[in-house]
Write a protein that holds these residues in place. Structure first.
Motif, short mmCIF file in Angstrom:
data_model
loop_
_atom_site.label_atom_id
_atom_site.label_comp_id
_atom_site.label_asym_id
_atom_site.label_seq_id
_atom_site.Cartn_x
_atom_site.Cartn_y
_atom_site.Cartn_z
N SER A 173 1.01 -1.14 -0.12
CA SER A 173 -0.18 -0.44 -0.42
C SER A 173 0.72 1.56 -0.26
CB SER A 173 -0.91 0.29 1.48
OG SER A 173 -0.05 0.04 2.71
N GLN A 176 -4.13 3.83 -1.41
CA GLN A 176 -4.09 2.77 -3.03
C GLN A 176 -2.97 1.24 -2.28
OE1 GLN A 176 -5.97 4.11 -5.37
NE2 GLN A 176 -5.80 5.45 -5.07
N TYR A 177 -3.46 0.20 -2.65
CA TYR A 177 -3.24 -0.77 -2.20
C TYR A 177 -3.32 -1.81 -3.71
CZ TYR A 177 -7.91 -3.05 -1.43
OH TYR A 177 -9.19 -2.82 -1.22
N GLU A 183 -0.66 0.94 -9.79
CA GLU A 183 -2.15 1.26 -9.33
C GLU A 183 -1.59 2.30 -7.98
OE1 GLU A 183 -3.96 -2.78 -8.56
OE2 GLU A 183 -3.37 -3.80 -10.72
N LEU A 184 -0.78 2.40 -7.67
CA LEU A 184 -0.19 2.86 -6.36
C LEU A 184 -0.07 4.89 -6.65
CD1 LEU A 184 2.16 0.36 -4.76
CD2 LEU A 184 -0.39 0.89 -4.57
N SER A 185 0.59 4.63 -8.11
CA SER A 185 0.92 5.98 -8.41
C SER A 185 0.68 6.50 -9.84
CB SER A 185 2.29 6.11 -7.74
OG SER A 185 2.87 7.65 -7.99
#
Length: 416
Positions: A111, A115-116, A163-165
């Protein structure tokens, strides 16, 4: 134009004959293109899958014994241990180059803020990126210092990073939460199409955190000096026997100690591809030949039916060449037109296969594989097949046409 109009009128008067001739031509070319396209799709899929890994590499794992040994029953669960990795690294230096291992742990959440994602985290050695032929987009991969110091560093795929950034480049150097621990992202690699994306960390780090049973995971290494299939088989026997001794396993139990040899797999695949290519061309050529035979028979019947007509033409002054030219041009036009139709339909059928079967994948457990990749045929093959059919149709009409052009008018007029 007068000649073309005459051919058109003849075709209209003999619709069934023209249709049968055209169908024989179109079907032969259509089947040849579809067969070659389907074969190429299977071959391209296999080549694409084999190119995912370094050819001179092996992966070694353990599963369950399938043979009793030294009083122990079959069905025992076997796990590779650190001593197996050490034996691989130190006792087979004659052929083995870089030795590594993979220890996987699933169900861990990575995570960053809100977001994770929950990928499989694989502890690997630096040689893994060479064996799996992954391309780095940003940063670096796991290195020897990471392994030696058991650093908490992480390499993500580009899709995982997204998906995280939104800005995946800026993610390099940032810290993310891996479960309850903080790992620093040091690199981002390009996720392979249909691949099983994993997050990578140093092998020693993942082992120290999650391994409580002395499980080494799977061993992988590159090798040299085994140029033939027999040499590879001999090496595998010696190597399997050495690892089997560590676990009281039968030396020939391939289920307990399994080896995925990509070099011999590629050799066998190349042999299989050669057989498939040959078989496809043989079947395709026989299919084309059946079309040629059909065209030839119909052209023979056509000329025989028009013998009376040719006698009238010669009786009123037609030259032998004009009769010969009429039959040849008619044959060329019919075979060219219907050959083109068969070629277009064959190309469309291949495109349909590409749009449907070309996107179907199977999950092997280690990775996802596409069954069909680009099931098409080059335009050169399409045109060559069409030209062969046109030439065959022309020759088929030429022989009886030449006889018809030389027959005396009185004999032609007597023909039924």
């Amino acid at each position: 134009m007068e000649l073309l109009n005459e051919i058109w009128q003849t075709a209209r008067r003999n619709k069934l004959r023209t249709t049968l001739t055209g169908f024989a031509v179109a079907w032969g070319i259509f089947m040849l293109i579809v067969l070659l396209g389907a074969g190429n799709g299977l071959i391209n899929a296999q080549l694409k899958q084999s190119n995912r890994f370094l050819s001179n590499s092996m992966m070694v794992g353990a599963w369950q014994t399938s043979k009793p040994y030294n009083g122990l029953k079959e069905g025992r669960r076997i796990r590779l241990q650190d001593r197996d990795l050490e034996a691989t690294d130190k006792e087979f230096t004659q052929h083995i180059d870089d030795v590594g291992a993979i220890y996987q742990q699933g169900g861990i959440t990575i995570s960053l803020g809100q977001q994770y994602l929950t990928p499989t985290i694989s502890g690997v050695y630096p040689n893994h990126i060479k064996i799996e032929k992954s391309d780095l987009l940003h940063g670096r991969f796991i290195n020897d210092i990471d392994i030696r110091e058991a650093r908490k560093v992480l390499v993500l795929s580009n899709k995982q990073a997204q998906e995280l950034s939104k800005d995946i480049r800026s993610l390099v150097g940032c810290y993310v939460n891996v479960g309850a621990l903080a790992f620093r992202v040091v690199g981002i690699y390009k996720e392979q199409e249909n691949g099983r994306a994993e997050a990578y960390a140093p092998y020693t780090t993942i082992k120290s955190i999650y391994d409580h049973e002395g499980n080494a995971g799977r061993i992988e290494f590159s090798f040299h000096g085994l140029p033939t299939e027999q040499a590879n088989e001999d090496f595998e026997k010696v190597y399997r026997r050495r690892l089997a001794a560590n676990h009281q396993v039968h030396p020939e139990d391939e289920n307990a100690i399994w080896i995925w040899n990509r070099f011999t797999q590629n050799m066998q695949m190349e042999q299989g591809i050669g057989i498939i290519r040959t078989a496809l061309w043989i079947v395709g050529l026989f299919t084309l030949l059946s079309g040629i035979v059909g065209v030839s028979n119909i052209m023979l019947i056509t000329v025989k039916e028009r013998t009376h007509e040719f006698g009238i033409r010669k009786a009123i002054g037609a030259k032998p060449w004009s009769i010969l030219r009429l039959i040849i041009v008619e044959s060329v036009i019919i075979t060219t037109f219907f050959g083109y139709v068969g070629m277009v339909l064959g190309v469309l059928a291949n495109e349909y296969m590409d749009a449907t079967l070309g996107h179907d994948t199977i999950d092997t457990g280690l990775f996802k594989a596409t069954m069909f990749v680009n099931p098409t045929v080059g335009l050169d093959v399409c045109f060559e097949a069409t030209m062969v059919m046109v030439l065959a149709g022309t020759i088929a009409g030429l022989i009886p046409a030449f006889k018809a052009s030389r027959i005396r008018p009185i004999e032609a007029l007597r023909a039924d």
